[in-house]
Design an enzyme around this catalytic site. Structure first.
Site: not given
Ligand code: ATR
Length: 273
Positions: A14, A64, A150
């Site tokens: 961090s 969180k 998304n």
């Molecule tokens: P955070 O708290 O950082 O937002 P999260 O809640 O795990 O993390 O969300 C990750 C986001 O990245 C989600 O919107 C995920 O899409 P899905 O809802 O379809 O899972 C998106 N994401 C992760 N890897 C991805 C990829 N390779 N391409 C596009 N979207 C991706």
């Protein structure tokens, strides 16, 4: 000395202790800020013990939502975010939960980059916690529209529903969109693997669209590179958001707003950017 920590697991990486130390020096505040590795199965016990003495805390992955549940009261933006990244012990000993992530993003865009969001078309990529945290502060800037795109469209639809009373927000799949927008904010974790969400380059209006990646790294992120290659007027990484969310937390705790610019400069120097 007033004690502050950042809770996380892992938390050794961090940058918050360094940022808050610089804020404290700059504003002449006397405080101690360190990392605190909380056990994955007992955030609540660890935080309760800390707050016997501690004054405030930042909260990072994966706590969180635990912090949201632990707080005795919540700011409106934390309530909407469903997550807390800042805890503050109030005079009566109770814990106030806030979420400064979205405000940090908005300050980085509007103050640091000098880019007004009012009346703008904003495209948010992703529908996880990062997007949920950003929606209330973004909608407060009165954009013309906010589209949440998304991979899993249902999640974007759910968020759009959750925030539709605050402004013009809608949901989409990545490949449904063609028309240019003013701002594209990448809040997917695709950057972690060097991927870019599959959106049309026509969403960028050459020389006009601002692109923002909530991620940052030693090298420009894949999304920032993609944006520059397709003519984005500006492409920014999320280091400014990191400094600004910290500045908001510092302000909540100490009622003094630090100047984030020199701290951001120092962060970039340390990261070799
Ligand atoms: P955070 O708290 O950082 O937002 P999260 O809640 O795990 O993390 O969300 C990750 C986001 O990245 C989600 O919107 C995920 O899409 P899905 O809802 O379809 O899972 C998106 N994401 C992760 N890897 C991805 C990829 N390779 N391409 C596009 N979207 C991706």
């Amino acid at each position: 000395m007033d004690r502050y920590v950042v809770f996380g697991n892992p938390v050794g990486h961090s940058k918050s202790p360094m940022i808050h130390k610089l804020f404290a020096e700059q504003t002449g505040q006397s405080l101690d800020y360190s990392t605190l590795l909380a056990p994955l199965d007992d955030f609540s016990g660890c935080a309760t013990a800390f707050f016997q003495e501690g004054r405030g805390a930042n909260v990072t992955v994966p706590f969180k939502e635990d912090a949201y549940r632990l707080a005795n009261s919540l700011t409106a933006r934390a309530q909407r975010a469903g997550a807390v990244n800042t805890l503050s012990k109030l005079a009566d000993g109770s814990l106030l939960g806030d979420n400064t992530d979205g405000a940090g993003l908005v300050r980085d865009l509007t103050v640091n980059a000098g880019f007004s969001l009012t009346g703008k078309r904003i495209l948010l990529l992703g529908a996880g916690g990062a997007v949920r945290g950003a929606l209330e502060p973004l909608l407060a800037e009165k954009p013309a529209s906010v589209i949440i795109a998304n991979r899993t469209v249902e999640k974007a639809e759910w968020l759009a529903e959750l925030f539709c009373d605050l402004g013009p927000v809608s949901a989409s799949g990545f490949d449904w969109l063609q028309e240019p927008v003013d701002v594209i904010i990448n809040a997917t974790s695709a950057s972690l693997t060097g991927d870019v969400p599959p959106i049309a380059p026509s969403l960028i209006e050459s020389g006009k669209t601002l692109c923002y990646d909530m991620m940052y790294g030693k090298e420009p992120t894949a999304f920032c590179r993609w944006a520059s290659e397709h003519g984005a007027a500006v492409s920014m990484d999320g280091l400014g958001m990191l400094a600004e969310q910290a500045g908001e937390a510092f302000f909540l705790w100490r009622a003094v707003r630090p100047d984030t610019a020199p701290v951001l400069q120092e962060l970039r120097r340390q990261l070799g950017l």
